[in-house]
Enzyme design. Structure first.
Site, PDB file in Angstrom:
ATOM      1  N   HIS A 151      -6.571 -17.698 -27.012  1.00  0.00           N
ATOM      2  CA  HIS A 151      -7.010 -16.703 -27.987  1.00  0.00           C
ATOM      3  C   HIS A 151      -7.849 -15.624 -27.309  1.00  0.00           C
ATOM      4  O   HIS A 151      -8.281 -15.780 -26.173  1.00  0.00           O
ATOM      5  CB  HIS A 151      -7.835 -17.349 -29.107  1.00  0.00           C
ATOM      6  CG  HIS A 151      -7.013 -18.100 -30.101  1.00  0.00           C
ATOM      7  ND1 HIS A 151      -6.625 -19.403 -29.912  1.00  0.00           N
ATOM      8  CD2 HIS A 151      -6.480 -17.723 -31.299  1.00  0.00           C
ATOM      9  CE1 HIS A 151      -5.909 -19.812 -30.956  1.00  0.00           C
ATOM     10  NE2 HIS A 151      -5.808 -18.806 -31.810  1.00  0.00           N
ATOM     11  N   LYS A 201     -13.144 -14.984 -30.070  1.00  0.00           N
ATOM     12  CA  LYS A 201     -13.064 -16.168 -30.931  1.00  0.00           C
ATOM     13  C   LYS A 201     -14.238 -17.092 -30.636  1.00  0.00           C
ATOM     14  O   LYS A 201     -14.543 -17.376 -29.477  1.00  0.00           O
ATOM     15  CB  LYS A 201     -11.735 -16.901 -30.704  1.00  0.00           C
ATOM     16  CG  LYS A 201     -11.507 -18.054 -31.673  1.00  0.00           C
ATOM     17  CD  LYS A 201     -10.088 -18.574 -31.593  1.00  0.00           C
ATOM     18  CE  LYS A 201      -9.867 -19.765 -32.528  1.00  0.00           C
ATOM     19  NZ  LYS A 201     -10.090 -19.408 -33.944  1.00  0.00           N
TER      20      LYS A 201
END
Length: 249
Positions: free
Chosen positions: A142, A146
């Protein structure tokens, strides 16, 4: 037409939901709640849900996990269904969600993508077919903003693998002299960097062969569309706790 309230509209996903609502004639975003947002003028934005003047049929939450304690009491009191699209819930949070679902319809998924939820079914079947033969490893990637790891999606894929192959022990990354890998392990690894929306790989490693089941989200819009589809379905359901499996089923 389902009238929606977007909780956390100032965030990246909240804005995606607002944009997706404009393209779907079956829904209308009528209001939003976000104490930190002051640059959206398409709909009324409130700092507190108790101040919302508009009537709405469902709440879509793409904010932070602790927000459930702000809007679920209101939703429970007024019998309003909610789509919970946030991850990182603690066991205490999950217990509160379960308790609230006895009063209202709640839809919760660690990933609102249709493709990811199809992948979960594939992982379950592959893990079942190769139980006892394959070592299972999950790698999720990600963007560098995040905040939780591993991703909620990675944990969903872990649960699908466990459901297929039977009881397993989760190992989150490996470091140092960890000893030989056992068949009871499922390795889960988090990669963070750049602007990657989301990539998940489930590897089933056997003697001399490897199967990799993979999903890549190329745009955050897929999660917004999934949440809106969940909301349209949820407003017709009785009280209970639902997920993407229920929607697809």
């Amino acid at each position: 037409m389902a009238k929606l309230l977007i909780y956390g509209v100032g965030g990246k996903m909240g804005r995606e939901v607002l944009k997706a609502c404009k393209a779907d004639p079956a829904v209308q975003a009528v209001a939003a709640v976000d104490p930190y947002c002051n640059d959206i003028d398409e709909i009324p934005v409130y700092t507190n849900i108790d101040d919302v003047a508009e009537a709405f049929d469902c709440i879509i939450d793409f904010s932070v996990k602790d927000s459930i304690y702000n809007f679920l009491p209101y939703a429970t009191m007024h019998k309003i269904p909610c789509v919970l699209a946030t991850t990182g819930y603690t066991p205490q949070d999950e217990a509160y969600i379960k308790e609230s679902s006895e009063e209202i319809a709640l839809f919760r998924s660690g990933n609102m993508s249709l493709g990811i939820n199809v992948l979960m079914g594939l992982v379950k079947e592959a893990a079942k077919a190769l139980s006892g033969f394959a070592d299972i490893e999950i790698v999720e990637t990600h963007h560098n903003q995040k905040v939780d790891a591993p991703s909620g999606t990675a944990l969903m894929l872990r649960d699908a693998a466990v459901e297929g192959a039977g009881a397993k022990r989760s190992v989150y990354g490996r470091h140092g002299l960890v000893g030989k890998r056992t068949k009871e392990e499922i390795g889960i690894h988090a990669v963070r960097g750049g602007t990657v929306v989301g990539k998940h790989d489930v590897m089933l490693l056997m003697n001399n062969e490897v199967i990799t089941l993979s999903h890549t989200a190329e745009s955050k819009s897929v999660f917004a569309l999934g949440a809106i589809n969940a909301a349209k379905w949820l407003v017709k359901q009785p009280a209970g706790l639902y997920n993407m499996h229920d929607l697809l089923g």
